[in-house]
Design a protein around this motif. Structure first.
Motif, PDB file in Angstrom:
ATOM      1  N   ARG A 167     -73.826  -8.136 -51.074  1.00 37.07           N
ATOM      2  CA  ARG A 167     -73.039  -7.373 -50.112  1.00 37.07           C
ATOM      3  C   ARG A 167     -72.981  -5.890 -50.481  1.00 37.07           C
ATOM      4  NH1 ARG A 167     -67.706 -10.162 -47.978  1.00 37.07           N
ATOM      5  NH2 ARG A 167     -68.267  -8.691 -46.318  1.00 37.07           N
ATOM      6  N   HIS A 168     -72.730  -5.084 -49.468  1.00 40.00           N
ATOM      7  CA  HIS A 168     -72.614  -3.643 -49.665  1.00 40.00           C
ATOM      8  C   HIS A 168     -71.145  -3.244 -49.731  1.00 40.00           C
ATOM      9  CE1 HIS A 168     -76.818  -2.357 -49.299  1.00 40.00           C
ATOM     10  NE2 HIS A 168     -76.949  -3.360 -48.438  1.00 40.00           N
ATOM     11  N   LEU A 169     -70.827  -2.364 -50.676  1.00 41.10           N
ATOM     12  CA  LEU A 169     -69.468  -1.859 -50.834  1.00 41.10           C
ATOM     13  C   LEU A 169     -69.341  -0.542 -50.079  1.00 41.10           C
ATOM     14  CD1 LEU A 169     -66.721  -2.266 -52.243  1.00 41.10           C
ATOM     15  CD2 LEU A 169     -67.612  -0.903 -54.151  1.00 41.10           C
ATOM     16  N   ARG A 170     -68.423  -0.497 -49.146  1.00 40.40           N
ATOM     17  CA  ARG A 170     -68.182   0.709 -48.350  1.00 40.40           C
ATOM     18  C   ARG A 170     -66.983   1.434 -48.969  1.00 40.40           C
ATOM     19  NH1 ARG A 170     -70.659  -0.414 -43.308  1.00 40.40           N
ATOM     20  NH2 ARG A 170     -70.284   1.789 -42.847  1.00 40.40           N
ATOM     21  N   MET A 171     -67.248   2.516 -49.658  1.00 46.90           N
ATOM     22  CA  MET A 171     -66.209   3.182 -50.435  1.00 46.90           C
ATOM     23  C   MET A 171     -65.432   4.196 -49.600  1.00 46.90           C
ATOM     24  SD  MET A 171     -67.950   3.660 -54.188  1.00 46.90           S
ATOM     25  CE  MET A 171     -69.419   4.543 -53.647  1.00 46.90           C
ATOM     26  N   LEU A 172     -64.139   4.313 -49.906  1.00 46.58           N
ATOM     27  CA  LEU A 172     -63.283   5.331 -49.320  1.00 46.58           C
ATOM     28  C   LEU A 172     -63.251   6.506 -50.295  1.00 46.58           C
ATOM     29  CD1 LEU A 172     -60.311   3.095 -48.102  1.00 46.58           C
ATOM     30  CD2 LEU A 172     -62.362   3.773 -46.838  1.00 46.58           C
ATOM     31  N   ALA A 173     -63.755   7.650 -49.862  1.00 51.99           N
ATOM     32  CA  ALA A 173     -63.931   8.790 -50.764  1.00 51.99           C
ATOM     33  C   ALA A 173     -62.980   9.925 -50.405  1.00 51.99           C
ATOM     34  CB  ALA A 173     -65.379   9.281 -50.710  1.00 51.99           C
ATOM     35  N   ASP A 199     -59.914   4.510 -41.015  1.00 55.48           N
ATOM     36  CA  ASP A 199     -61.282   4.094 -41.332  1.00 55.48           C
ATOM     37  C   ASP A 199     -61.288   2.822 -42.171  1.00 55.48           C
ATOM     38  OD1 ASP A 199     -62.160   6.242 -39.944  1.00 55.48           O
ATOM     39  OD2 ASP A 199     -63.109   7.284 -41.624  1.00 55.48           O
ATOM     40  N   ALA A 200     -60.354   2.729 -43.109  1.00 56.60           N
ATOM     41  CA  ALA A 200     -60.277   1.533 -43.952  1.00 56.60           C
ATOM     42  C   ALA A 200     -60.031   0.293 -43.102  1.00 56.60           C
ATOM     43  CB  ALA A 200     -59.163   1.688 -44.992  1.00 56.60           C
ATOM     44  N   GLN A 201     -59.080   0.374 -42.207  1.00 59.84           N
ATOM     45  CA  GLN A 201     -58.765  -0.783 -41.375  1.00 59.84           C
ATOM     46  C   GLN A 201     -59.917  -1.133 -40.440  1.00 59.84           C
ATOM     47  OE1 GLN A 201     -54.921  -0.576 -39.547  1.00 59.84           O
ATOM     48  NE2 GLN A 201     -55.276  -2.357 -38.230  1.00 59.84           N
ATOM     49  N   ALA A 202     -60.571  -0.112 -39.881  1.00 58.93           N
ATOM     50  CA  ALA A 202     -61.700  -0.374 -38.982  1.00 58.93           C
ATOM     51  C   ALA A 202     -62.812  -1.120 -39.706  1.00 58.93           C
ATOM     52  CB  ALA A 202     -62.226   0.944 -38.417  1.00 58.93           C
ATOM     53  N   LEU A 203     -63.133  -0.708 -40.926  1.00 63.70           N
ATOM     54  CA  LEU A 203     -64.182  -1.380 -41.692  1.00 63.70           C
ATOM     55  C   LEU A 203     -63.766  -2.800 -42.072  1.00 63.70           C
ATOM     56  CD1 LEU A 203     -65.308   1.563 -43.999  1.00 63.70           C
ATOM     57  CD2 LEU A 203     -66.735   0.417 -42.302  1.00 63.70           C
ATOM     58  N   LEU A 204     -62.526  -2.957 -42.498  1.00 64.26           N
ATOM     59  CA  LEU A 204     -62.049  -4.281 -42.905  1.00 64.26           C
ATOM     60  C   LEU A 204     -62.062  -5.254 -41.723  1.00 64.26           C
ATOM     61  CD1 LEU A 204     -59.069  -3.238 -45.209  1.00 64.26           C
ATOM     62  CD2 LEU A 204     -61.209  -4.326 -45.935  1.00 64.26           C
ATOM     63  N   GLU A 205     -61.660  -4.792 -40.559  1.00 62.04           N
ATOM     64  CA  GLU A 205     -61.629  -5.661 -39.381  1.00 62.04           C
ATOM     65  C   GLU A 205     -63.031  -6.028 -38.915  1.00 62.04           C
ATOM     66  OE1 GLU A 205     -59.268  -3.476 -36.627  1.00 62.04           O
ATOM     67  OE2 GLU A 205     -57.355  -4.209 -37.447  1.00 62.04           O
ATOM     68  N   ARG A 206     -64.046  -5.248 -39.305  1.00 59.72           N
ATOM     69  CA  ARG A 206     -65.437  -5.565 -38.989  1.00 59.72           C
ATOM     70  C   ARG A 206     -66.054  -6.500 -40.031  1.00 59.72           C
ATOM     71  NH1 ARG A 206     -64.409  -0.839 -36.503  1.00 59.72           N
ATOM     72  NH2 ARG A 206     -65.740  -0.120 -34.801  1.00 59.72           N
ATOM     73  N   GLY A 207     -65.260  -6.898 -41.007  1.00 58.20           N
ATOM     74  CA  GLY A 207     -65.755  -7.830 -42.017  1.00 58.20           C
ATOM     75  C   GLY A 207     -66.488  -7.180 -43.169  1.00 58.20           C
ATOM     76  N   ILE A 252     -65.393 -12.147 -55.274  1.00 57.47           N
ATOM     77  CA  ILE A 252     -65.592 -11.364 -54.049  1.00 57.47           C
ATOM     78  C   ILE A 252     -65.997 -12.323 -52.934  1.00 57.47           C
ATOM     79  CG2 ILE A 252     -66.921  -9.511 -52.978  1.00 57.47           C
ATOM     80  CD1 ILE A 252     -67.433  -8.423 -55.792  1.00 57.47           C
ATOM     81  N   PRO A 253     -65.302 -12.325 -51.802  1.00 56.57           N
ATOM     82  CA  PRO A 253     -65.645 -13.257 -50.720  1.00 56.57           C
ATOM     83  C   PRO A 253     -67.108 -13.146 -50.296  1.00 56.57           C
ATOM     84  CG  PRO A 253     -63.561 -12.160 -50.267  1.00 56.57           C
ATOM     85  CD  PRO A 253     -64.143 -11.473 -51.456  1.00 56.57           C
ATOM     86  N   ALA A 254     -67.706 -14.279 -49.965  1.00 56.59           N
ATOM     87  CA  ALA A 254     -69.109 -14.303 -49.549  1.00 56.59           C
ATOM     88  C   ALA A 254     -69.294 -13.676 -48.168  1.00 56.59           C
ATOM     89  CB  ALA A 254     -69.631 -15.728 -49.548  1.00 56.59           C
ATOM     90  N   GLU A 255     -68.255 -13.682 -47.373  1.00 60.47           N
ATOM     91  CA  GLU A 255     -68.325 -13.082 -46.034  1.00 60.47           C
ATOM     92  C   GLU A 255     -66.933 -12.635 -45.626  1.00 60.47           C
ATOM     93  OE1 GLU A 255     -68.036 -17.339 -43.628  1.00 60.47           O
ATOM     94  OE2 GLU A 255     -69.919 -16.202 -43.634  1.00 60.47           O
ATOM     95  N   GLY A 256     -66.891 -11.815 -44.589  1.00 59.60           N
ATOM     96  CA  GLY A 256     -65.604 -11.328 -44.112  1.00 59.60           C
ATOM     97  C   GLY A 256     -65.112 -10.135 -44.908  1.00 59.60           C
ATOM     98  N   GLY A 257     -64.063  -9.522 -44.393  1.00 62.09           N
ATOM     99  CA  GLY A 257     -63.522  -8.332 -45.010  1.00 62.09           C
ATOM    100  C   GLY A 257     -62.771  -8.613 -46.292  1.00 62.09           C
ATOM    101  N   ALA A 258     -62.779  -7.648 -47.184  1.00 61.01           N
ATOM    102  CA  ALA A 258     -62.004  -7.692 -48.426  1.00 61.01           C
ATOM    103  C   ALA A 258     -61.872  -6.277 -48.945  1.00 61.01           C
ATOM    104  CB  ALA A 258     -62.670  -8.587 -49.465  1.00 61.01           C
TER     105      ALA A 258
END
Length: 335
Positions: free
Chosen positions: A151-157, A183-191, A116-122
């Motif tokens: 890191r915190h996992l932001r889940m798509l529910a 929403d997925a793209q917005a979160l990913l683009e915010r890292g 899992i990347p240490a920083e940035g979106g994934a």
């Protein structure tokens, strides 16, 4: 609300909560401060030796942290982002409640967290199973507790999560959002780290006879989001969740009447009543695989249905192969 607080580039903007009452008074300290002082004075005075015996050394600092946390909740001195994510509440309360279930009950063996990347979106993509989506919650704990950067996992529910009273509010507080590409793209683009379970209800609601056989991954919308945000996709394979609530039947008529995807019948539910709702104490393994890069493709590749399908199929096959590998290595369902 006031203007958003300044954040580092790539992070979701943080908005102070101002709707909670401050309970301040020009005549002196507010009730939260007075309560903290009273409790602190009692514990530091005559109850001090008793508290040390009960809670061990260092209880003073732990108590001070808890009192400070309570004060912030009472006075409204905490922050959420525009999705409703309350980082402090998630770390101090929600994850603390889930952690014993992960560590003591399911005894989860977490592998490959370094992928899992240490920083940035994934985008973390996992198999889904178990009748009740405990696997998603356990993955959230695994990511936070086993990744060096916590890191915190932001889940798509699914939609159902956000129409259930109480569950909706908790899901938002924990940082989760609706499973949609925007929403997925917005979160990913915010890292952010974003988690998705593409099988949906087809995965968690499948019969026990089809355990560990992945269902369709839909149209691959998660791949399009990753391609547009140019972030890696991390396959995640979960073994152990299938056996927590083995579904041997489905009351379809009742499910339609209640507006639910299914009403499960398991070896213990509904036969044992509320006791049958307890998950079986299976031994879990969560393995994060090597990331699949997307930044080598042009941005317009997200609109190529064949490429999206091929990448989605690659992720699915990677997870399926890893599941078979973990099942061969497993000694027992419970140990």
């Amino acid at each position: 609300m006031s203007a958003a607080a300044e954040n580092a580039p790539g992070e979701a903007k943080v908005i102070p909560i101002e709707t909670a009452p401050s309970w301040t008074s020009p005549e002196g300290p507010n009730p939260a401060d007075r309560l903290a002082e009273a409790v602190g004075g009692a514990l530091a005075g005559p109850l001090g030796p008793v508290a040390t015996r009960l809670f061990g050394k260092g209880w003073e600092s732990r108590a001070a942290e808890r009192l400070a946390f309570l004060r912030r909740r009472v006075t409204g001195d905490y922050e959420v982002d525009e999705f409703g994510f309350d980082r402090e509440l998630t770390e101090e309360v929600l994850l603390s409640l889930l952690r014993p279930l992960a560590e003591k009950y399911f005894r989860i063996d977490v592998q490959g967290a370094e992928h899992i990347p240490a920083e940035g979106g994934a985008l973390i993509v996992a198999n889904h199973s178990g009748t009740i989506p405990l696997d998603a919650l356990m993955t959230q704990v695994a990511v936070h507790d086993h990744h060096p950067a916590r890191r915190h996992l932001r889940m798509l529910a699914a939609d159902l999560v956000f129409v259930l009273p109480g569950v909706n509010e908790l899901a938002r507080k924990a940082g989760h959002t609706l499973a949609c590409n925007e929403d997925a793209q917005a979160l990913l683009e915010r890292g952010e780290l974003v988690g998705v379970w593409p099988e949906g209800f087809k995965g968690i609601g499948k019969p026990f006879s089809e355990r560990y056989k992945l269902q369709r991954f839909g149209r691959g919308g998660f791949v399009s989001s990753a391609l547009r945000a140019r972030v890696p996709i991390v396959p995640c394979s979960i073994v152990g969740a299938e056996e927590t609530y083995p579904m041997i039947g489905n009351v379809k008529t009742l499910a339609r009447l209640l507006g639910l995807p299914y009403v499960p019948i398991t070896p213990t539910f509904p036969w044992l009543g509320p006791l049958g709702a307890l998950p079986l104490p299976t031994k879990w393994t969560i393995r994060f695989g090597e990331p699949i890069a997307t930044d080598t493709y042009p941005v317009e590749a997200a609109d190529d249905p064949m490429l999206v399908f091929d990448l989605a199929d690659e992720v699915r096959e990677t997870i399926q192969h890893t599941l078979y590998e973990l099942l061969v290595q497993r000694r027992s369902v419970f140990f």
